[in-house]
Design a protein around this motif. Structure first.
Motif, PDB file in Angstrom:
ATOM      1  N   ILE A  41      12.606  -7.512 -59.656  1.00  0.00           N
ATOM      2  CA  ILE A  41      12.023  -8.046 -58.418  1.00  0.00           C
ATOM      3  C   ILE A  41      10.840  -8.907 -58.834  1.00  0.00           C
ATOM      4  N   THR A  42      10.789 -10.111 -58.291  1.00  0.00           N
ATOM      5  CA  THR A  42       9.790 -11.089 -58.760  1.00  0.00           C
ATOM      6  C   THR A  42       8.975 -11.654 -57.586  1.00  0.00           C
TER       7      THR A  42
ATOM      8  N   TRP B  71       6.252 -14.652 -55.597  1.00  0.00           N
ATOM      9  CA  TRP B  71       6.360 -16.045 -55.160  1.00  0.00           C
ATOM     10  C   TRP B  71       5.466 -16.992 -55.965  1.00  0.00           C
TER      11      TRP B  71
ATOM     12  N   GLY C 195      15.175  -3.338 -52.556  1.00  0.00           N
ATOM     13  CA  GLY C 195      14.433  -2.594 -53.585  1.00  0.00           C
ATOM     14  C   GLY C 195      14.970  -1.180 -53.751  1.00  0.00           C
TER      15      GLY C 195
ATOM     16  N   PHE D  62       9.601  -5.318 -62.887  1.00  0.00           N
ATOM     17  CA  PHE D  62       8.920  -5.792 -61.673  1.00  0.00           C
ATOM     18  C   PHE D  62       7.703  -6.623 -62.023  1.00  0.00           C
TER      19      PHE D  62
ATOM     20  N   LYS E  68      15.995  -9.940 -57.319  1.00  0.00           N
ATOM     21  CA  LYS E  68      15.620 -10.281 -55.945  1.00  0.00           C
ATOM     22  C   LYS E  68      14.296 -11.042 -56.015  1.00  0.00           C
ATOM     23  N   PRO E  69      14.335 -12.346 -55.750  1.00  0.00           N
ATOM     24  CA  PRO E  69      13.087 -13.114 -55.749  1.00  0.00           C
ATOM     25  C   PRO E  69      12.312 -12.851 -54.455  1.00  0.00           C
ATOM     26  N   ALA E  70      11.074 -13.317 -54.405  1.00  0.00           N
ATOM     27  CA  ALA E  70      10.282 -13.184 -53.180  1.00  0.00           C
ATOM     28  C   ALA E  70      10.926 -14.007 -52.068  1.00  0.00           C
TER      29      ALA E  70
ATOM     30  N   ILE F  38       2.818  -2.109 -54.706  1.00  0.00           N
ATOM     31  CA  ILE F  38       4.284  -2.034 -54.616  1.00  0.00           C
ATOM     32  C   ILE F  38       4.859  -1.552 -55.952  1.00  0.00           C
TER      33      ILE F  38
ATOM     34  N   GLY G 246       4.556  -8.047 -59.624  1.00  0.00           N
ATOM     35  CA  GLY G 246       4.025  -8.109 -58.264  1.00  0.00           C
ATOM     36  C   GLY G 246       2.765  -7.283 -58.166  1.00  0.00           C
ATOM     37  N   SER G 247       2.484  -6.840 -56.964  1.00  0.00           N
ATOM     38  CA  SER G 247       1.219  -6.124 -56.738  1.00  0.00           C
ATOM     39  C   SER G 247       1.268  -4.719 -57.324  1.00  0.00           C
TER      40      SER G 247
ATOM     41  N   GLN H 299       4.898   2.157 -56.165  1.00  0.00           N
ATOM     42  CA  GLN H 299       5.940   2.721 -55.305  1.00  0.00           C
ATOM     43  C   GLN H 299       7.317   2.576 -55.973  1.00  0.00           C
ATOM     44  N   LEU H 300       7.582   1.401 -56.556  1.00  0.00           N
ATOM     45  CA  LEU H 300       8.897   1.165 -57.153  1.00  0.00           C
ATOM     46  C   LEU H 300       9.072   2.000 -58.428  1.00  0.00           C
TER      47      LEU H 300
ATOM     48  N   ALA I 216      13.009  -6.657 -48.318  1.00  0.00           N
ATOM     49  CA  ALA I 216      12.567  -6.315 -49.682  1.00  0.00           C
ATOM     50  C   ALA I 216      12.728  -4.821 -49.943  1.00  0.00           C
ATOM     51  N   ALA I 217      12.342  -4.007 -48.963  1.00  0.00           N
ATOM     52  CA  ALA I 217      12.402  -2.553 -49.175  1.00  0.00           C
ATOM     53  C   ALA I 217      13.850  -2.088 -49.328  1.00  0.00           C
TER      54      ALA I 217
HETATM   55  P1  ADP Z   1       2.542 -10.214 -53.280  1.00  0.00           P
HETATM   56  O1  ADP Z   1       1.368  -9.623 -52.571  1.00  0.00           O
HETATM   57  O2  ADP Z   1       2.188 -11.113 -54.383  1.00  0.00           O
HETATM   58  O3  ADP Z   1       3.571 -10.784 -52.378  1.00  0.00           O
HETATM   59  P2  ADP Z   1       4.224  -7.934 -53.616  1.00  0.00           P
HETATM   60  O4  ADP Z   1       4.103  -6.841 -54.616  1.00  0.00           O
HETATM   61  O5  ADP Z   1       4.109  -7.587 -52.171  1.00  0.00           O
HETATM   62  O6  ADP Z   1       3.157  -8.996 -54.062  1.00  0.00           O
HETATM   63  O7  ADP Z   1       5.595  -8.713 -53.806  1.00  0.00           O
HETATM   64  C1  ADP Z   1       6.210  -8.926 -55.045  1.00  0.00           C
HETATM   65  C2  ADP Z   1       7.699  -8.767 -54.871  1.00  0.00           C
HETATM   66  O8  ADP Z   1       7.942  -7.433 -54.415  1.00  0.00           O
HETATM   67  C3  ADP Z   1       8.343  -9.677 -53.842  1.00  0.00           C
HETATM   68  O9  ADP Z   1       9.645 -10.043 -54.288  1.00  0.00           O
HETATM   69  C4  ADP Z   1       8.450  -8.799 -52.614  1.00  0.00           C
HETATM   70  O10 ADP Z   1       9.494  -9.187 -51.750  1.00  0.00           O
HETATM   71  C5  ADP Z   1       8.764  -7.478 -53.261  1.00  0.00           C
HETATM   72  N1  ADP Z   1       8.446  -6.312 -52.422  1.00  0.00           N
HETATM   73  C6  ADP Z   1       7.449  -6.171 -51.521  1.00  0.00           C
HETATM   74  N2  ADP Z   1       7.513  -4.958 -50.945  1.00  0.00           N
HETATM   75  C7  ADP Z   1       8.569  -4.304 -51.500  1.00  0.00           C
HETATM   76  C8  ADP Z   1       9.156  -3.003 -51.326  1.00  0.00           C
HETATM   77  N3  ADP Z   1       8.669  -2.125 -50.477  1.00  0.00           N
HETATM   78  N4  ADP Z   1      10.248  -2.698 -52.062  1.00  0.00           N
HETATM   79  C9  ADP Z   1      10.759  -3.595 -52.944  1.00  0.00           C
HETATM   80  N5  ADP Z   1      10.244  -4.814 -53.146  1.00  0.00           N
HETATM   81  C10 ADP Z   1       9.167  -5.178 -52.432  1.00  0.00           C
END
Ligand code: ADP
Length: 485
Positions: free
Chosen positions: A152-153, A155, A217, A231, A179-181, A237, A233-234, A240-241, A213-214
Motif C-alpha cells: 500500500i503506497t 500519494w 487493506g 507499506f 493499492k496506490p493512494a 495507519i 504511509g503514516s 494498524q496494518l 482503503a480499509a
Molecule cells: P497520508 O496521511 O499520507 O495519506 P495514510 O497512511 O493515510 O497517509 O495513507 C497511505 C496509504 O494508506 C494510502 O494508500 C491510503 O489509502 C492507505 N490507507 C489509509 N487508511 C488505510 C486503512 N485503514 N487500511 C489500509 N490502507 C489505508
C-alpha cells in the motif's frame, strides 16, 4: 486532461492477471492545483483485491522459476519504457499530485532508477556456504523469493513509492499487488500499462485502485496467500496494518512518518546549508517523509542563517505545476492545508515569531505560502508532528550536546541532516543521531544505491541498495549429511 503524446498511458481501471477490470462505481481524480476532475476511475472492491491476489499467487511459480537474468531483462525494458515516456508520466503525475513538472519528471527518473538497480541485482541473489561443524556435513544457504507481496503506497510519490517496492520484489522472484493512494491512481495504472508493454507476464504486477482503503487493506494484510506486506504511509495507519498482518505472521516492511531535524552548526558553510535546506524542505511543497521538519540553528549564526534563507526563498514561485518556472505546487487537499495552517497558528500563539507566509495564498486555494518561523520550542506541536507543508520552523541551540539531544527528542527516526566542517564533530554527531539516514552536508540523500528506511517509530525494512532485496527473500539452510559414506 491535457493531451499526452501516448494517450494509451491514461488508464481508468484496475489491472490484474494482465487485464483491465471495469467496475460498477467510479471515483473522480482531481487536480489539486485547480480542483478540475482529470479522470474517473473504476472503484475496485475487496473482492477484486482477492482476485488480484489470486492472479499474483497463480503467477508466482512461473515468475520465480525464471532465471534472474530473464527477470532482469524485463525489468530493464520496463525501466527503459518509463524513461521513454518520462514526459507523459511526469504530466500525469503533476496533474493528479500537484508537484512541479520538473520534479514530477525527476520522480519518474528516480522511480525508473530502482527498476534498473534491481534489474542488475536480480542476477546477484547469491547464497552462501558455511563451514560445517562435522566433517561429514556441508552447510549451504539459499535465498528464495518470499512469495506474493502486497503493498500500500501514499500519494506524495505516486510513481517512485511503487517502483521502489515492485522493482525489488520482482527482481527477487516475487509477484506483486499494490493499492496506490486514491488521490493518485493514474500514475500507478500508467506503470501497469508499461509493465504490460515490457512483457512482464500476467499476474506478476497487479494494481488495485479504490476508495475503500480499509476494505482493500483488510484483504492485503489478512489473505494467507500474501507472504509479505510492504507499506509506506503514516505511522498511525502503519501500526494498524502491522497488527492486521500479525494473525498470518506475514513479513512486514514499514516506511512510516518522520520528523527530520536539520542542524546547522556555527562552523558550517552557511550558503551550502541554506541550499541544502531549500532542497530538503521545499521539494514537493514539503510533503515528503524525509523533508526537514525542525531546523536547529546554533545561536551565534541564527541571524545570518535566517537572513540568507529568506533571501533564497525569494526564488520560490508558487503555482500550477504545469506552468514554467513554478517550483512549489499546491498541497494535496484542503485538510492538508488546514493542518499546516493550524500548526503554524498554534506555534505563533505559543510564542513563535512569524517572518513570512503563515497563510494560504488566497481563500480556499490549496497553495500555502512558504513560511519561516523562529523561536520554535520542542513542546510545540509542529516540532513533534510532521508538518507536511512548506514551513521552516527554526529552533535555536547553544552547543553540540544540546543539538543532539533536541534532534533525538522525537519518537520518529527516519532522516536527519546536519552541516558542519569539523571532522571530529561530523563523526560524533553522525553516530549519535538516532535516525536510519543522515545527510552530512547534504540535503538530498535518497537514491537507488542507498538503503532507505527508518528506526524507532519510522518503521523497519530497507528499500534500494544491496540490502533492499533481502526484504523479499527468505533464507533457506540446507544441511547435507552423511558425506563420509
Ligand atoms: P497520508 O496521511 O499520507 O495519506 P495514510 O497512511 O493515510 O497517509 O495513507 C497511505 C496509504 O494508506 C494510502 O494508500 C491510503 O489509502 C492507505 N490507507 C489509509 N487508511 C488505510 C486503512 N485503514 N487500511 C489500509 N490502507 C489505508
Amino acid at each position: 486532461m491535457t493531451t499526452l503524446n501516448d494517450q494509451g498511458l491514461l488508464k481508468s481501471a484496475s489491472y490484474w492477471q494482465g487485464a483491465w477490470h471495469p467496475a460498477a462505481e467510479h471515483f473522480a481524480v482531481t487536480n489539486p492545483a485547480n480542483g478540475d476532475v482529470i479522470a474517473k476511475v473504476a472503484n475496485a472492491s475487496p473482492a477484486d483485491a482477492e482476485q488480484a491476489v489470486t492472479a499474483a499467487a497463480a503467477a508466482f511459480a512461473g515468475w520465480s522459476a525464471l532465471p534472474g537474468a530473464e527477470r532482469a531483462s524485463m525489468l530493464m525494458r520496463w525501466h527503459q519504457l518509463m524513461l521513454q515516456h518520462q514526459d507523459d508520466l511526469g504530466l500525469i503525475l503533476t496533474l493528479e499530485q500537484g508537484k512541479p513538472l520538473a520534479e514530477a519528471k525527476g520522480e519518474i527518473a528516480y522511480g525508473a532508477s530502482y527498476l534498473q538497480w534491481f534489474a542488475e541485482e536480480a542476477k546477484r541473489v547469491y547464497g552462501d556456504t558455511i563451514p560445517a561443524q562435522a566433517n561429514n556435513q556441508r552447510i549451504v544457504v539459499l535465498k528464495q523469493p518470499v512469495g506474493v507481496v502486497a503493498a500500500i503506497t501514499p500519494w506524495n510519490f505516486p510513481n517512485a513509492m511503487i517502483a521502489r517496492k515492485a522493482a525489488a520484489a520482482l527482481a527477487a522472484g516475487c509477484t506483486f499487488v499494490v493499492k496506490p493512494a486514491q488521490q493518485t491512481p493514474l500514475s500507478a495504472l500508467a506503470m501497469a500499462e508499461l509493465a504490460q508493454r515490457a512483457g512482464i507476464p500476467a499476474g506478476v504486477f497487479n494494481v488495485v485502485v479504490s476508495t475503500d482503503a480499509a476494505g482493500i487493506g483488510n484483504v492485503l494484510t489478512q489473505d494467507k496467500r500474501v507472504a509479505k506486506f510492504s507499506f509506506t504511509g503514516s505511522t498511525k495507519i502503519g501500526k494498524q496494518l502491522a497488527k492486521q498482518c500479525a494473525d498470518s505472521v506475514k513479513r512486514v516492511s514499514m516506511e512510516l512518518g518522520g520528523n527530520a531535524p536539520f542542524i546547522v552548526f556555527a562552523d558550517a558553510n552557511l550558503d551550502a546549508a541554506v541550499s541544502g535546506l531549500m532542497a530538503s524542505k521545499f521539494r514537493n511543497a514539503g510533503q515528503t517523509c524525509v523533508c526537514t521538519n525542525r531546523v536547529l540553528v546554533q545561536q551565534s549564526v541564527l541571524a545570518a542563517f535566517t537572513a540568507k534563507l529568506q533571501q533564497a526563498m525569494t526564488n520560490l514561485t508558487l503555482g500550477d505545476g504545469t506552468t514554467a518556472g513554478v517550483n512549489i505546487g499546491p498541497l494535496i487537499s484542503d485538510d492538508a492545508c488546514n493542518k499546516v495552517d493550524e500548526l503554524v497558528r498554534a506555534a505563533v500563539k505559543q510564542g513563535a515569531q512569524l517572518h513570512c507566509g503563515g497563510e494560504r495564498q488566497s481563500l480556499n486555494s490549496l497553495f500555502y505560502l512558504p513560511t519561516v518561523i523562529t523561536n520554535v520550542t520542542s513542546n510545540m506541536t509542529l516540532a513533534q508532528e510532521e508538518i507536511f507543508g512548506p514551513v521552516v520552523a527554526i529552533q535555536c541551540f547553544s552547543d553540540e550536546a544540546q543539538a543532539i539531544s533536541l534532534a533525538n527528542a522525537t519518537e520518529y527516526g527516519l532522516a536527519a541532516y546536519f552541516y558542519s566542517r569539523d571532522i571530529g564533530r561530523v563523526w560524533r554527531v553522525a553516530e549519535a543521531l538516532q535516525f536510519g539516514m543522515v545527510g552530512v552536508n547534504e540535503g538530498i540523500i535518497s537514491n537507488a544505491a542507498a538503503p532507505f528506511g527508518g528506526v524507532k517509530q519510522s518503521g523497519y525494512g530497507r528499500e534500494g541498495s544491496q540490502y533492499g532485496l533481502n526484504d523479499y527473500l527468505d533464507i533457506k539452510y540446507l544441511c547435507f549429511g552423511g558425506l563420509d559414506n
